[in-house]
Scaffold this motif. Sequence first.
Motif, mmCIF file in Angstrom:
data_model
loop_
_atom_site.group_PDB
_atom_site.id
_atom_site.type_symbol
_atom_site.label_atom_id
_atom_site.label_comp_id
_atom_site.label_asym_id
_atom_site.label_seq_id
_atom_site.Cartn_x
_atom_site.Cartn_y
_atom_site.Cartn_z
ATOM 1 N N SER A 1 0.726 -1.319 0.019
ATOM 2 C CA SER A 1 -0.148 0.133 0.104
ATOM 3 C C SER A 1 0.906 1.183 -0.077
ATOM 4 O O SER A 1 1.991 1.428 0.500
ATOM 5 C CB SER A 1 -0.906 0.049 1.440
ATOM 6 N N CYS A 2 0.458 2.362 -0.584
ATOM 7 C CA CYS A 2 0.972 3.688 -0.678
ATOM 8 C C CYS A 2 -0.077 4.440 0.313
ATOM 9 O O CYS A 2 -0.904 4.654 0.093
ATOM 10 C CB CYS A 2 0.916 4.171 -2.095
ATOM 11 N N LYS A 3 0.713 4.753 1.306
ATOM 12 C CA LYS A 3 0.212 5.437 2.486
ATOM 13 C C LYS A 3 0.647 6.809 2.826
ATOM 14 O O LYS A 3 1.695 7.275 2.773
ATOM 15 C CB LYS A 3 0.260 4.547 3.804
ATOM 16 N N GLY B 1 4.456 6.828 2.452
ATOM 17 C CA GLY B 1 5.585 5.775 2.572
ATOM 18 C C GLY B 1 4.833 4.498 1.772
ATOM 19 O O GLY B 1 3.605 4.490 1.692
ATOM 20 N N ILE B 2 5.553 3.793 1.203
ATOM 21 C CA ILE B 2 5.128 2.237 0.809
ATOM 22 C C ILE B 2 5.365 1.345 1.709
ATOM 23 O O ILE B 2 6.366 0.962 2.316
ATOM 24 C CB ILE B 2 6.093 2.011 -0.555
ATOM 25 N N GLU B 3 4.128 0.802 2.102
ATOM 26 C CA GLU B 3 4.117 -0.311 3.175
ATOM 27 C C GLU B 3 3.916 -1.624 2.543
ATOM 28 O O GLU B 3 3.016 -1.978 1.556
ATOM 29 C CB GLU B 3 2.892 0.216 4.015
ATOM 30 N N GLU B 4 4.700 -2.592 3.064
ATOM 31 C CA GLU B 4 4.389 -4.137 2.701
ATOM 32 C C GLU B 4 4.272 -4.938 3.774
ATOM 33 O O GLU B 4 5.080 -5.015 4.593
ATOM 34 C CB GLU B 4 5.812 -4.357 1.891
ATOM 35 N N GLY C 1 9.843 6.605 0.981
ATOM 36 C CA GLY C 1 8.822 7.658 1.468
ATOM 37 C C GLY C 1 9.485 8.859 1.606
ATOM 38 O O GLY C 1 10.561 8.994 1.277
ATOM 39 N N SER C 2 8.754 9.799 2.312
ATOM 40 C CA SER C 2 9.381 11.077 2.498
ATOM 41 C C SER C 2 10.081 10.981 3.846
ATOM 42 O O SER C 2 10.260 10.062 4.385
ATOM 43 C CB SER C 2 8.004 11.959 2.865
ATOM 44 N N ALA C 3 11.178 12.185 3.937
ATOM 45 C CA ALA C 3 11.937 12.128 4.741
ATOM 46 C C ALA C 3 11.599 12.122 6.149
ATOM 47 O O ALA C 3 12.253 11.402 7.169
ATOM 48 C CB ALA C 3 12.621 13.493 4.698
#
Length: 189
Positions: free
Chosen positions: A77-79, A91-94, A113-115
């Motif tokens: 998921s892209c969250k 961020g990209i969650e797996e 993801g972002s910083a």
Amino acid sequence: MKKFFLILAVAATAFTGAFAANQEREFNIGEAVALYLPNRILDLLDCFSVSLGIGPTVEGRLMFTRACDVGGGIGYSCKATKEYGRQIGVGIEEFWYWSCVFVGEESYSMNEGSAWVKKYQEDRLGVPDFRTRTYDFFEGQRDYWAIGGALGLGIDGSVYIHPVEWVDLALGFFLIDLRNDDLIFDDFR
């Protein structure tokens, strides 16, 4: 009312003594007073986390701390997230997991993801251990004591409250920084 303040004073004394060794910064009353309002606002925002994502996921979870967790899920998921430890961004969650109260298995990673969103991976079998680096009280990416849940099918979301952050907020009104996360002037340099 007197009992409440007595209990709060005892808790503050206990927490202050227990965590004094972990304080990396020296207390400065001028900074504490000048940044009092911004720090209380940040402490209030720390009391909850929320995320919303989209991707091929299926998930259902109800959690009363990581040890008492019921549910399962699998996905990618892209969250957009506002998470524990002041992690805000995307961020990209797996993940995949299953859990039934004190038993479970999980593989979770926050990639790309972002910083301000910490990248990490956690793999576990059995009961989560609050002493692991992922759940570190000061630097951990996840809150072991979180209460809430997640639900998703293609679009997923989660909402959690953080009891330790509520205690940090309450003690913050008395200038006690339990989590050592209050802003100081050096943070603006």
